[in-house]
Design an enzyme around this catalytic site. Structure first.
Site, mmCIF file in Angstrom:
data_model
loop_
_atom_site.group_PDB
_atom_site.id
_atom_site.type_symbol
_atom_site.label_atom_id
_atom_site.label_comp_id
_atom_site.label_asym_id
_atom_site.label_seq_id
_atom_site.Cartn_x
_atom_site.Cartn_y
_atom_site.Cartn_z
ATOM 1 N N LYS A 187 37.838 85.272 71.581
ATOM 2 C CA LYS A 187 38.137 84.163 72.506
ATOM 3 C C LYS A 187 36.889 83.306 72.694
ATOM 4 C CE LYS A 187 41.872 86.648 74.747
ATOM 5 N NZ LYS A 187 42.295 87.595 75.778
ATOM 6 N N GLN A 206 40.390 90.146 81.331
ATOM 7 C CA GLN A 206 40.934 90.854 80.168
ATOM 8 C C GLN A 206 41.625 92.149 80.625
ATOM 9 O OE1 GLN A 206 40.889 89.728 76.892
ATOM 10 N NE2 GLN A 206 42.191 91.492 76.474
ATOM 11 N N ASP A 265 45.731 82.200 82.077
ATOM 12 C CA ASP A 265 46.589 83.216 81.458
ATOM 13 C C ASP A 265 48.025 83.131 81.997
ATOM 14 O OD1 ASP A 265 45.956 84.828 79.381
ATOM 15 O OD2 ASP A 265 45.136 86.482 80.568
#
Ligand code: NAD
Length: 297
Positions: free
Chosen positions: A54, A98, A121
């Site tokens: 990422k 994460q 997200d």
């Protein structure tokens, strides 16, 4: 006849190049650099790889990114404190925590602490609610990637029967919600299957578009797929493989070889949905920065 391969690697490159162009425009017109904060708790090797990828993708697109590494025994309160600090930091337009998090930390408590305006997200209840209501702000990255792949390869879900295998909050439920909306790139009839589904094959065989997101290696077999269906494989599973130096290989939820003889189009693993997820994260971060530029203009 062998199916068309839908390459997430190729499509994600296009998306990332488009994002890079928009980022350059934002810099020149508003002197604004989009920023992404990534919080990584613990030392799970797969998570570390995802986070690294990422970060690289952000660099390539001209997005500033910073990873905050916390040790595996970090208390939940400390993670929440960090998230709050990042919420207040104007150089970050997106915050990503994460997953999975270590056992002592409640995932929901941390995700709910993220400012919905920076929730790139798309997992905060505000953003999930907006998605269900048909007025999304941030769409979760993997579902958004699936939709983008379908649309860019001419497989518009409108009017099709989409069958989703899996009901997780990060993939199954949001991809189903996304594709059933009355909007461009959606408007499908959607069925959701899960561990409680009786006779899974009877449902999957009805799918014009079959989305496998169960996390079960190669469990979608050719007899479960209708001739000519489009098959999107979200699964990423590690299976033991003595012929590999690492001792394992990555495989999807779909038995790729036999299913590609039945399907009209199929995504591979790796090189399918995975790269799209990262591309959509960049797109969401850019969109957040663009919104901030227009509010501050
Ligand atoms: P999860 O374990 O949270 O959810 C799996 C879902 O599948 C559950 O809702 C369960 O009910 C359902 N399921 C399990 N076995 C089933 C069966 N035999 N029949 C029908 N339904 C069944 O997993 P997740 O987080 O949604 O991830 C699913 C898979 O997708 C995993 O392999 C994960 O690694 C992968 N994934 C990939 C990406 C990507 O970018 N490509 C992103 C997220 C997740």
């Amino acid at each position: 006849m062998a199916a068309e391969i839908i390459s997430g690697t190729d499509i994600s490159k296009q998306v990332r190049a488009e994002v890079a162009e928009e980022v350059a425009l934002l810099k020149s017109q508003h002197q604004l650099v989009p920023g992404l904060a990534v919080v990584l708790v613990g030392d799970d090797p797969a998570s570390a790889v995802y986070v690294r990828n990422k970060g690289r993708a952000c660099d390539e697109a001209g997005i500033f990114s910073e990873t905050f590494n916390l040790s595996a025994d970090t208390p939940e309160d400390d993670v929440v404190e960090l998230v709050k600090k990042l919420n207040a930091d104007p150089k970050f337009h997106g915050i990503l925590v994460q997953l999975p998090l270590p056992k002592q930390i409640d995932e929901k408590t941390v995700l709910y602490a993220i400012d919905p305006d920076k929730d790139v997200d798309g997992l905060h209840p505000f953003n999930l609610g907006r998605l269900v209501g048909g007025d999304p702000v941030f769409v979760p990255c993997t579902p958004a990637g699936v939709q983008e792949m379908l649309m860019r390869t001419g497989h518009d879900p409108s009017g099709k029967h989409v069958v989703v295998c899996g009901r997780s909050n990060i993939v199954g439920k949001p991809v189903a919600m996304l594709l059933l909306q009355k909007m461009t790139g959606a408007n499908a009839t959607v069925s959701i299957c899960h561990t409680g589904t009786a006779d899974l094959g009877a449902i999957t065989r009805q799918a014009d578009i079959l989305i496998a997101a169960a996390g079960r290696a190669e469990f979608i077999t050719a007899d479960m797929v209708k001739e000519g269906a489009v098959v999107i494989d979200v699964g990423i599973n590690r299976v033991e493989d003595a012929s590999k130096k690492s001792g394992y290989r990555l495989t999807g939820d779909v038995d790729f070889g036999p299913v590609s003889e039945v399907a009209s189009a199929i995504t591979p693993v790796p090189g399918g949905v995975g790269p799209m997820t990262i591309a959509m994260l960049l797109k969401n971060t850019l969109a957040s920065a663009q919104r901030s530029a227009s509010t501050n203009a």
